[in-house]
Scaffold this motif. Structure first.
Motif, PDB file in Angstrom:
ATOM      1  N   CYS A  86       0.846  -1.193   0.000  1.00  0.00           N
ATOM      2  CA  CYS A  86       0.000   0.000   0.000  1.00  0.00           C
ATOM      3  C   CYS A  86       0.881   1.242   0.000  1.00  0.00           C
ATOM      4  O   CYS A  86       1.859   1.309   0.745  1.00  0.00           O
ATOM      5  CB  CYS A  86      -0.904   0.009   1.227  1.00  0.00           C
ATOM      6  SG  CYS A  86      -2.041   1.406   1.196  1.00  0.00           S
ATOM      7  N   ASN A 118      -0.454   4.342   0.528  1.00  0.00           N
ATOM      8  CA  ASN A 118      -1.284   5.463   0.990  1.00  0.00           C
ATOM      9  C   ASN A 118      -0.799   6.221   2.221  1.00  0.00           C
ATOM     10  O   ASN A 118      -1.085   7.391   2.362  1.00  0.00           O
ATOM     11  CB  ASN A 118      -2.709   4.986   1.234  1.00  0.00           C
ATOM     12  CG  ASN A 118      -3.476   4.969  -0.062  1.00  0.00           C
ATOM     13  OD1 ASN A 118      -3.277   5.832  -0.910  1.00  0.00           O
ATOM     14  ND2 ASN A 118      -4.328   3.984  -0.238  1.00  0.00           N
ATOM     15  N   MET A 119      -0.156   5.534   3.117  1.00  0.00           N
ATOM     16  CA  MET A 119       0.338   6.194   4.332  1.00  0.00           C
ATOM     17  C   MET A 119      -0.754   6.886   5.147  1.00  0.00           C
ATOM     18  O   MET A 119      -0.616   8.051   5.545  1.00  0.00           O
ATOM     19  CB  MET A 119       1.426   7.222   3.989  1.00  0.00           C
ATOM     20  CG  MET A 119       2.604   6.623   3.281  1.00  0.00           C
ATOM     21  SD  MET A 119       3.390   5.321   4.243  1.00  0.00           S
ATOM     22  CE  MET A 119       4.629   6.244   5.095  1.00  0.00           C
ATOM     23  N   CYS A 120      -1.851   6.188   5.395  1.00  0.00           N
ATOM     24  CA  CYS A 120      -2.810   6.693   6.378  1.00  0.00           C
ATOM     25  C   CYS A 120      -2.038   6.773   7.696  1.00  0.00           C
ATOM     26  O   CYS A 120      -1.270   5.859   8.013  1.00  0.00           O
ATOM     27  CB  CYS A 120      -3.995   5.747   6.520  1.00  0.00           C
ATOM     28  SG  CYS A 120      -4.882   5.542   4.967  1.00  0.00           S
ATOM     29  N   PHE A 166      -2.504   6.360  10.780  1.00  0.00           N
ATOM     30  CA  PHE A 166      -2.656   5.383  11.862  1.00  0.00           C
ATOM     31  C   PHE A 166      -2.147   4.006  11.490  1.00  0.00           C
ATOM     32  O   PHE A 166      -2.081   3.108  12.318  1.00  0.00           O
ATOM     33  CB  PHE A 166      -4.142   5.257  12.258  1.00  0.00           C
ATOM     34  CG  PHE A 166      -5.050   4.992  11.079  1.00  0.00           C
ATOM     35  CD1 PHE A 166      -5.172   3.730  10.542  1.00  0.00           C
ATOM     36  CD2 PHE A 166      -5.770   6.036  10.496  1.00  0.00           C
ATOM     37  CE1 PHE A 166      -5.982   3.483   9.443  1.00  0.00           C
ATOM     38  CE2 PHE A 166      -6.585   5.805   9.393  1.00  0.00           C
ATOM     39  CZ  PHE A 166      -6.687   4.519   8.864  1.00  0.00           C
ATOM     40  N   CYS A 167      -1.788   3.789  10.224  1.00  0.00           N
ATOM     41  CA  CYS A 167      -1.707   2.422   9.700  1.00  0.00           C
ATOM     42  C   CYS A 167      -0.275   1.910   9.513  1.00  0.00           C
ATOM     43  O   CYS A 167       0.585   2.563   8.931  1.00  0.00           O
ATOM     44  CB  CYS A 167      -2.448   2.352   8.380  1.00  0.00           C
ATOM     45  SG  CYS A 167      -2.541   0.674   7.746  1.00  0.00           S
ATOM     46  N   VAL A 215       0.431  -0.888   7.846  1.00  0.00           N
ATOM     47  CA  VAL A 215       0.537  -1.756   6.656  1.00  0.00           C
ATOM     48  C   VAL A 215       1.627  -1.323   5.661  1.00  0.00           C
ATOM     49  O   VAL A 215       2.384  -2.164   5.174  1.00  0.00           O
ATOM     50  CB  VAL A 215      -0.845  -1.902   5.960  1.00  0.00           C
ATOM     51  CG1 VAL A 215      -0.721  -2.540   4.579  1.00  0.00           C
ATOM     52  CG2 VAL A 215      -1.764  -2.752   6.830  1.00  0.00           C
ATOM     53  N   PRO A 216       1.740  -0.029   5.317  1.00  0.00           N
ATOM     54  CA  PRO A 216       2.787   0.334   4.355  1.00  0.00           C
ATOM     55  C   PRO A 216       4.193  -0.062   4.835  1.00  0.00           C
ATOM     56  O   PRO A 216       5.076  -0.302   4.023  1.00  0.00           O
ATOM     57  CB  PRO A 216       2.660   1.859   4.250  1.00  0.00           C
ATOM     58  CG  PRO A 216       1.239   2.135   4.636  1.00  0.00           C
ATOM     59  CD  PRO A 216       0.912   1.126   5.691  1.00  0.00           C
ATOM     60  N   GLN A 233      -5.154  -4.030  -0.731  1.00  0.00           N
ATOM     61  CA  GLN A 233      -5.363  -3.016   0.323  1.00  0.00           C
ATOM     62  C   GLN A 233      -6.158  -1.843  -0.230  1.00  0.00           C
ATOM     63  O   GLN A 233      -6.871  -1.172   0.496  1.00  0.00           O
ATOM     64  CB  GLN A 233      -4.025  -2.491   0.870  1.00  0.00           C
ATOM     65  CG  GLN A 233      -3.067  -3.553   1.356  1.00  0.00           C
ATOM     66  CD  GLN A 233      -3.567  -4.282   2.573  1.00  0.00           C
ATOM     67  OE1 GLN A 233      -4.483  -3.826   3.254  1.00  0.00           O
ATOM     68  NE2 GLN A 233      -2.971  -5.409   2.865  1.00  0.00           N
ATOM     69  N   ARG A 269      -6.163  10.701   5.154  1.00  0.00           N
ATOM     70  CA  ARG A 269      -6.982   9.826   4.310  1.00  0.00           C
ATOM     71  C   ARG A 269      -7.169  10.369   2.900  1.00  0.00           C
ATOM     72  O   ARG A 269      -7.601   9.641   2.003  1.00  0.00           O
ATOM     73  CB  ARG A 269      -8.350   9.600   4.959  1.00  0.00           C
ATOM     74  CG  ARG A 269      -8.314   8.715   6.173  1.00  0.00           C
ATOM     75  CD  ARG A 269      -8.046   7.271   5.823  1.00  0.00           C
ATOM     76  NE  ARG A 269      -9.187   6.623   5.189  1.00  0.00           N
ATOM     77  CZ  ARG A 269      -9.167   5.387   4.711  1.00  0.00           C
ATOM     78  NH1 ARG A 269      -8.060   4.661   4.763  1.00  0.00           N
ATOM     79  NH2 ARG A 269     -10.229   4.860   4.146  1.00  0.00           N
TER      80      ARG A 269
HETATM   81 FE1  SF4 Z   1      -3.199   1.486   3.105  1.00  0.00          FE
HETATM   82 FE2  SF4 Z   1      -5.598   0.814   4.118  1.00  0.00          FE
HETATM   83 FE3  SF4 Z   1      -3.510   1.165   5.760  1.00  0.00          FE
HETATM   84 FE4  SF4 Z   1      -4.581   3.293   4.553  1.00  0.00          FE
HETATM   85  S1  SF4 Z   1      -5.633   1.936   6.064  1.00  0.00           S
HETATM   86  S2  SF4 Z   1      -2.374   2.840   4.721  1.00  0.00           S
HETATM   87  S3  SF4 Z   1      -5.232   2.419   2.587  1.00  0.00           S
HETATM   88  S4  SF4 Z   1      -3.708  -0.420   4.195  1.00  0.00           S
END
Ligand code: SF4
Ligand code: 5AD
Length: 478
Positions: free
Chosen positions: A183, A185-187, A189-190, A192-193, A227, A313
């Protein structure tokens, strides 16, 4: 926390799924796989089973007979990590009884916790990140020679496109098909990246081929996973330029159409959409094909534009609501679900109230609701204070859950007296005399068994409901 029917997203975090297939080309060694977290992890475990079966490992549901135990882990919230740690402590006792047993962790916890799990706490022998699964046979071998085996390198192009996953749900009718990884996106809070790396899309021909194979094996539903599926692109750069003029380009709407054309009897679902990227052409393709299910998971996270800005977001409350209007305009009967985080850094009472008011406007059919949990390395951890007290987070979460329960019940009540096309998934959990299956809108329906079977489509008249399930009777076969 999830309120809805199917656990479709990281709402499943923390629950373990034990996976096994019956593969006969065995070397006598048994692999026990346990998956935590999102559908992507579940799907990755099927790739792992495939890679290991190439080395002769047979998957087993019985941990006692395992030679190798692999846990596919999740880092999205702190409690998901805590559960995995507790599980590893159980395995430590097994290792004391059987020193040859290999225990490894895969997935999102690999990179961050490799040092502590391998060297300090000595809970595992092997650590493999989400892009290192091809290396697993070597890593297991390294453990055999007394070394601690680690590969957590993230890749810019690994999509496991050529690997045919071993389906681990035995005789299933619904399968996950990964279309992209990572991903960008670099939200804020997240995590995942950081755990899954940069976004990359998989060759569309291999995706369509996998869906075709699944259909031929009796599967009747595929869920395309990424994602952020709306940013799927093949042969198109992130700036929108064509990479190779001699090759066709494919965006998500086109990919979905290609999969829908595999067979009108193959249902197509997808997850997850991103409000900033979801375009009308995706909605128009959904409206065009009966077998693309009218159901969109569109995480809002918060109903207040200032919170969305802090979350990075990339959209406002107004933008999100305009996207909801577009769904309702183009696919009038589309079910919509969401993810909501409560108690994000600096969230005021007024901002929380705006999440509740947005829920009243949208009236989600399902929702996955979470308390904010600070994650290491994220933008939020570096920039903001996790300053909403735990009891306030809890109270706000309860208010959100209560509202969602009432909306889910209303959504189900609206289905009463309608006739819905249902794909039968199997026996109902509560009664051998009843079957269960889903509507296109993803509602679970329970009805008397009669002569019907798993994998068939039937038309069911809905007579009653709870907030989680529809109850009905078959009126005809399809
Ligand atoms: Fe990526 Fe979803 Fe995490 Fe945002 S919430 S950084 S879109 S995985
Ligand atoms: N705390 C709480 N929930 C989170 N999510 C992602 N990161 C966090 C976090 N740090 C939720 C989001 C996302 C879903 C998969 O998990 O709602 O959409």
């Amino acid at each position: 926390m999830s309120i809805g029917n199917k656990v479709i997203d990281e709402g499943m975090q923390g629950e373990a799924t034990i996976l096994a297939s019956d593969n006969s080309a065995a070397n006598g060694k048994k692999l026990y796989l346990e998956s935590y977290g999102c559908q992507m992890n579940f799907s990755d475990s099927e790739v792992v089973a495939s890679i290991m079966s190439g080395e002769g490992y047979q998957t087993t549901r019985n941990i006692e007979e395992a030679d190798v135990i692999l846990i596919n882990t999740c880092s999205i919230r702190e409690n998901a990590e805590t559960r995995v740690r507790n599980r590893l402590t159980d395995f430590k006792k097994k290792k004391e009884d059987n020193p040859d047993l290999v225990v490894g962790i895969l997935g999102c916890m690999a990179e961050r916790l490799k040092k502590s799990l391998l060297e300090e706490e000595k809970l595992v022998d092997l650590v493999a990140g989400p892009d290192a699964y091809r290396d697993l046979p070597n890593l297991v071998e390294e453990v055999g020679t007394g070394q601690k085996a680690v590969n957590v390198l993230l890749s810019r192009d690994e999509t496991y496109a050529d690997i045919s996953p071993v389906r681990l749900d035995q005789g299933g009718i619904s399968a996950f098909v990964t279309i992209m990884r990572g991903c960008d996106n670099m939200c804020s809070f997240c995590v995942v990246p950081f755990t899954r790396g940069r976004e990359r899309s998989r060759d569309p021909q291999t995706i369509v081929q996998e869906c075709r194979d699944l259909f031929e094996k009796g599967y009747r539903e595929v869920t395309l996973l990424g994602q952020n599926v709306d940013s799927y692109r093949w042969n198109i750069s992130s700036k929108g330029e064509i990479r190779d003029e001699n090759l066709p380009t494919t965006n998500f709407a086109q990919l979905m159409e290609m999969v829908a054309l595999v067979s009108p009897d193959l249902r197509v679902r997808f997850s997850t959409s991103h409000p900033k990227d979801m375009t009308d052409d995706v909605l128009e393709i959904m409206a065009k094909y009966e077998n693309i299910c009218p159901y969109i998971h569109l995480p809002v996270q918060s109903g207040h534009s200032d919170v969305l800005y802090r979350m990075n977001r990339g959209y406002s409350r107004e933008w999100y609501l305009e996207r909801i209007d577009a769904i309702k305009r183009i696919i009038p009967d589309c079910a919509i679900s969401t993810d909501i985080i409560t108690g994000f850094c600096g969230e005021t009472e007024e901002e929380h109230q705006d999440t509740l008011s947005l829920m009243d406007i949208v009236q989600y059919d399902f929702a996955y609701m979470f308390k904010y949990s600070e994650r290491p390395k994220t933008l939020a951890e570096r920039k903001f204070e996790d300053d909403v007290p735990e009891e306030v987070k809890g109270r706000r979460l309860n208010e959100i859950i209560e509202k969602q329960l009432s909306h889910a019940l209303l959504s189900n009540q609206r289905q009463i007296r309608t006739v819905q096309k249902v794909l039968i998934e199997g026996l109902s959990k509560r009664s051998e005399e009843h079957l269960c299956g889903r509507t296109g809108r993803n509602s679970m329906v329970v009805f008397p068994k009669s002569e019907y079977q798993k994998g068939q489509y039937v038309m069911v008249r809905i007579d009653d409901c709870t907030s989680a399930t529809l109850l009905g009777e078959v009126v005809s076969k399809c």
